[in-house]
Design a protein around this motif. Structure first.
Motif, PDB file in Angstrom:
ATOM      1  N   LYS A  14     -10.236 -23.160  22.263  1.00  0.00           N
ATOM      2  CA  LYS A  14     -10.474 -22.815  20.892  1.00  0.00           C
ATOM      3  C   LYS A  14     -11.728 -21.956  20.764  1.00  0.00           C
ATOM      4  CE  LYS A  14     -10.521 -25.300  16.599  1.00  0.00           C
ATOM      5  NZ  LYS A  14      -9.241 -24.274  15.619  1.00  0.00           N
ATOM      6  N   GLY A  15     -11.923 -20.904  20.129  1.00  0.00           N
ATOM      7  CA  GLY A  15     -13.148 -20.216  19.963  1.00  0.00           C
ATOM      8  C   GLY A  15     -14.154 -20.986  19.057  1.00  0.00           C
ATOM      9  N   THR A  16     -15.475 -21.129  19.483  1.00  0.00           N
ATOM     10  CA  THR A  16     -16.491 -21.880  19.037  1.00  0.00           C
ATOM     11  C   THR A  16     -17.130 -21.325  17.775  1.00  0.00           C
ATOM     12  OG1 THR A  16     -17.981 -20.562  20.631  1.00  0.00           O
ATOM     13  CG2 THR A  16     -17.298 -22.567  21.245  1.00  0.00           C
ATOM     14  N   GLU A  17     -16.933 -19.753  17.561  1.00  0.00           N
ATOM     15  CA  GLU A  17     -17.636 -19.411  16.346  1.00  0.00           C
ATOM     16  C   GLU A  17     -16.543 -19.411  15.160  1.00  0.00           C
ATOM     17  OE1 GLU A  17     -19.289 -15.596  17.231  1.00  0.00           O
ATOM     18  OE2 GLU A  17     -20.118 -16.333  18.976  1.00  0.00           O
ATOM     19  N   HIS A  18     -15.497 -19.018  15.435  1.00  0.00           N
ATOM     20  CA  HIS A  18     -14.353 -19.108  14.109  1.00  0.00           C
ATOM     21  C   HIS A  18     -13.198 -19.940  14.545  1.00  0.00           C
ATOM     22  CE1 HIS A  18     -16.144 -15.416  13.008  1.00  0.00           C
ATOM     23  NE2 HIS A  18     -16.369 -14.735  14.116  1.00  0.00           N
ATOM     24  N   GLU A  19     -12.816 -20.581  13.320  1.00  0.00           N
ATOM     25  CA  GLU A  19     -11.874 -21.513  13.471  1.00  0.00           C
ATOM     26  C   GLU A  19     -10.238 -20.992  13.807  1.00  0.00           C
ATOM     27  OE1 GLU A  19     -11.320 -25.172  12.144  1.00  0.00           O
ATOM     28  OE2 GLU A  19     -13.047 -24.915  13.551  1.00  0.00           O
ATOM     29  N   ASP A  20     -10.196 -19.752  13.542  1.00  0.00           N
ATOM     30  CA  ASP A  20      -8.875 -19.074  13.720  1.00  0.00           C
ATOM     31  C   ASP A  20      -8.713 -18.307  14.931  1.00  0.00           C
ATOM     32  OD1 ASP A  20     -10.642 -17.033  13.005  1.00  0.00           O
ATOM     33  OD2 ASP A  20      -9.385 -16.225  11.540  1.00  0.00           O
TER      34      ASP A  20
ATOM     35  N   MET B  82      -8.670 -18.602  22.691  1.00  0.00           N
ATOM     36  CA  MET B  82      -8.623 -17.746  23.998  1.00  0.00           C
ATOM     37  C   MET B  82      -7.735 -18.360  25.187  1.00  0.00           C
ATOM     38  SD  MET B  82     -12.669 -17.196  23.777  1.00  0.00           S
ATOM     39  CE  MET B  82     -13.014 -18.902  23.542  1.00  0.00           C
ATOM     40  N   ILE B  83      -7.117 -17.243  25.738  1.00  0.00           N
ATOM     41  CA  ILE B  83      -6.305 -17.464  26.985  1.00  0.00           C
ATOM     42  C   ILE B  83      -7.000 -16.941  28.105  1.00  0.00           C
ATOM     43  CG2 ILE B  83      -4.200 -17.511  28.277  1.00  0.00           C
ATOM     44  CD1 ILE B  83      -2.838 -17.773  25.703  1.00  0.00           C
ATOM     45  N   SER B  84      -7.920 -17.594  29.121  1.00  0.00           N
ATOM     46  CA  SER B  84      -8.562 -16.849  30.202  1.00  0.00           C
ATOM     47  C   SER B  84      -7.711 -16.963  31.408  1.00  0.00           C
ATOM     48  CB  SER B  84      -9.820 -17.421  30.378  1.00  0.00           C
ATOM     49  OG  SER B  84     -10.325 -17.400  29.255  1.00  0.00           O
ATOM     50  N   GLU B  85      -7.818 -15.963  32.451  1.00  0.00           N
ATOM     51  CA  GLU B  85      -7.137 -15.912  33.615  1.00  0.00           C
ATOM     52  C   GLU B  85      -8.101 -15.247  34.703  1.00  0.00           C
ATOM     53  OE1 GLU B  85      -3.721 -16.437  35.831  1.00  0.00           O
ATOM     54  OE2 GLU B  85      -3.809 -16.714  33.671  1.00  0.00           O
ATOM     55  N   LYS B  86      -8.332 -15.977  35.528  1.00  0.00           N
ATOM     56  CA  LYS B  86      -9.274 -15.652  36.677  1.00  0.00           C
ATOM     57  C   LYS B  86      -8.916 -14.216  37.223  1.00  0.00           C
ATOM     58  CE  LYS B  86     -11.048 -16.989  40.526  1.00  0.00           C
ATOM     59  NZ  LYS B  86     -10.792 -17.986  41.616  1.00  0.00           N
ATOM     60  N   GLU B  87      -7.699 -14.065  37.513  1.00  0.00           N
ATOM     61  CA  GLU B  87      -7.438 -12.835  37.954  1.00  0.00           C
ATOM     62  C   GLU B  87      -5.767 -12.744  37.357  1.00  0.00           C
ATOM     63  OE1 GLU B  87      -5.939 -12.035  41.893  1.00  0.00           O
ATOM     64  OE2 GLU B  87      -7.319 -10.161  42.092  1.00  0.00           O
ATOM     65  N   LEU B  88      -5.588 -11.795  36.311  1.00  0.00           N
ATOM     66  CA  LEU B  88      -4.451 -11.407  35.855  1.00  0.00           C
ATOM     67  C   LEU B  88      -3.760 -10.672  36.692  1.00  0.00           C
ATOM     68  CD1 LEU B  88      -3.459 -11.959  32.816  1.00  0.00           C
ATOM     69  CD2 LEU B  88      -4.217  -9.813  32.193  1.00  0.00           C
TER      70      LEU B  88
ATOM     71  N   ARG C 146     -13.314 -11.892  34.806  1.00  0.00           N
ATOM     72  CA  ARG C 146     -12.144 -12.620  34.515  1.00  0.00           C
ATOM     73  C   ARG C 146     -11.566 -11.687  33.418  1.00  0.00           C
ATOM     74  NH1 ARG C 146     -13.294 -18.554  31.972  1.00  0.00           N
ATOM     75  NH2 ARG C 146     -14.623 -17.554  30.165  1.00  0.00           N
ATOM     76  N   THR C 147     -10.325 -11.942  32.744  1.00  0.00           N
ATOM     77  CA  THR C 147      -9.748 -11.520  31.660  1.00  0.00           C
ATOM     78  C   THR C 147      -9.574 -12.649  30.570  1.00  0.00           C
ATOM     79  OG1 THR C 147      -8.841  -9.774  33.099  1.00  0.00           O
ATOM     80  CG2 THR C 147      -7.844 -10.112  30.876  1.00  0.00           C
ATOM     81  N   THR C 148     -10.065 -12.216  29.434  1.00  0.00           N
ATOM     82  CA  THR C 148      -9.768 -13.228  28.340  1.00  0.00           C
ATOM     83  C   THR C 148      -8.857 -12.569  27.315  1.00  0.00           C
ATOM     84  OG1 THR C 148     -11.683 -14.424  28.633  1.00  0.00           O
ATOM     85  CG2 THR C 148     -10.907 -14.386  26.460  1.00  0.00           C
ATOM     86  N   ILE C 149      -7.871 -13.352  27.158  1.00  0.00           N
ATOM     87  CA  ILE C 149      -6.928 -12.880  25.802  1.00  0.00           C
ATOM     88  C   ILE C 149      -7.357 -13.556  24.570  1.00  0.00           C
ATOM     89  CG2 ILE C 149      -4.574 -12.456  25.093  1.00  0.00           C
ATOM     90  CD1 ILE C 149      -4.360 -11.597  27.781  1.00  0.00           C
ATOM     91  N   LEU C 150      -7.997 -12.748  23.785  1.00  0.00           N
ATOM     92  CA  LEU C 150      -8.390 -13.445  22.485  1.00  0.00           C
ATOM     93  C   LEU C 150      -7.329 -13.360  21.193  1.00  0.00           C
ATOM     94  CD1 LEU C 150     -11.083 -14.364  21.144  1.00  0.00           C
ATOM     95  CD2 LEU C 150     -11.513 -12.156  20.213  1.00  0.00           C
TER      96      LEU C 150
END
Lengths: 194, 143
Positions: A108-114, A117-123, A175-179
């Motif tokens: 869950k994002g730390t700054e905004h409630e809504d 993030m899905i993170s992947e080391k190597e997409l 890494r790649t983060t999907i926000l």
């Protein structure tokens, strides 16, 4: 026995059982196809924002279809109604059937409630891709972001989804983060349901 | 297994140099020399094919000189990868195959690479460095 075989063949497509979907495709074949997809779209755009938009659009179509297929196959036509439910569906079920593994992390994002993030080391789509320096942080993971957007939109969770490179300490490759940023009404509805 | 490599060339099917890297301090070439050597090798390779007394010759694979060995690998597309090594270095064939594998993976599958053009891909550099360690010793041959 001949009769049985014939009856099976004549079954209407909607009466036939859905395939198990365990089959895998060649990574090389996919990598070349994806490379062509990016090159094709690159030739049709003027700037990077447009390219991102087109890739996202291509992913969107995949996402919508994945939602329908996976809901039918894995969940006996049940659909998630809560934000966390649909997110873990994306993080595990969708990821597993597309990439053969669950995503590395869901936060869950730390700054905004809504924001999530899905993170992947190597997409998987970025496995063979080196983005040239002049492209200003463009990430081919935008295609995957489009898939996530397709799944979420289809399930009634409109959201803005973007892909970013995030540098990791001690690693040569970012890494790649999907926000995922959910729309206002989704957050409100989820609060009501709680 | 210590295999000392002096330099590595990749040339496209028309003989243009698309990648060059030297290892160590011996046998360094400047840009002009490397380009000249690459196209020279391309022509020699083609001529050797014509001059060969046996049928089905695919061109020079190894050139052994007093001070260096030159090993060449030619892909079906005409792309050639060749290295100059210390005389009598073993295991270069498999190293060349590994390098070709890295080329097909990280160069040809990269959507931002234009075929037959000079190679500028981060992942290619990264994985090449793993296969051929900095000092020119063959590293993880046949991962």
């Amino acid at each position: 026995m001949i009769g049985v075989g014939r009856a099976k063949q004549n079954l209407n497509v909607v009466d036939r059982p859905l395939g198990k979907g365990k089959s895998e495709v060649s990574l090389s074949a996919f990598a070349f196809l994806f490379s062509e997809l990016v090159q094709y779209n690159q030739g049709k755009v003027e700037n990077i924002a447009e390219l991102e938009h087109r890739l996202e659009e291509a992913g969107f179509g995949v996402g919508i279809r994945m939602l329908e297929l996976l809901c039918h196959r894995d969940k006996a036509n049940r659909r998630e109604t809560r934000v966390l439910g649909i997110l873990s569906f994306v993080h595990s079920t969708v990821w597993k059937s597309l990439f053969g593994k669950v995503a590395d992390s869901l936060e869950k994002g730390t700054e905004h409630e809504d924001e999530y993030m899905i993170s992947e080391k190597e997409l998987l789509v970025n496995r063979f891709v080196s983005v040239p320096g002049g492209m200003g942080g463009f990430n081919c993971g935008t295609f995957v972001a489009g898939i996530v957007k397709g799944v979420l939109d289809g399930a009634g969770f409109p959201a803005r989804v973007t892909a970013h490179f995030v540098a990791v300490e001690g690693q040569a490759r970012p890494r790649t983060t999907i926000l995922i940023k959910f729309a206002e009404e989704v957050v409100q509805r989820d609060a009501r349901l709680a | 297994m210590a295999a000392i490599i002096f330099n590595l060339f990749v040339i496209n099917k028309s003989g243009g140099l698309i990648f060059y890297k030297d290892y160590g301090t011996q046998g360094r070439l400047d840009t002009n020399d490397s380009l000249r050597l690459a196209s020279l090798w391309h022509s020699m390779h083609a001529i050797s094919k014509e001059l060969s007394p046996v049928n089905g010759c695919n061109g020079i694979e190894v050139l052994e000189a007093d001070t260096f060995d030159l090993h060449c690998f030619q892909a079906l597309t005409g792309t050639k990868i060749f290295v100059a090594t210390e005389p009598g270095t073993p295991g270069i064939d498999s190293l060349l195959k590994t390098i070709y594998e890295i080329y097909t993976d990280y160069v040809l599958k990269n959507p931002f690479y234009e075929v037959e053009m000079p190679i500028r891909c981060e992942l290619w550099d990264l994985n090449l460095a793993l296969a051929v360690r900095k000092d020119g010793k063959a590293g993880l041959v046949g991962r």
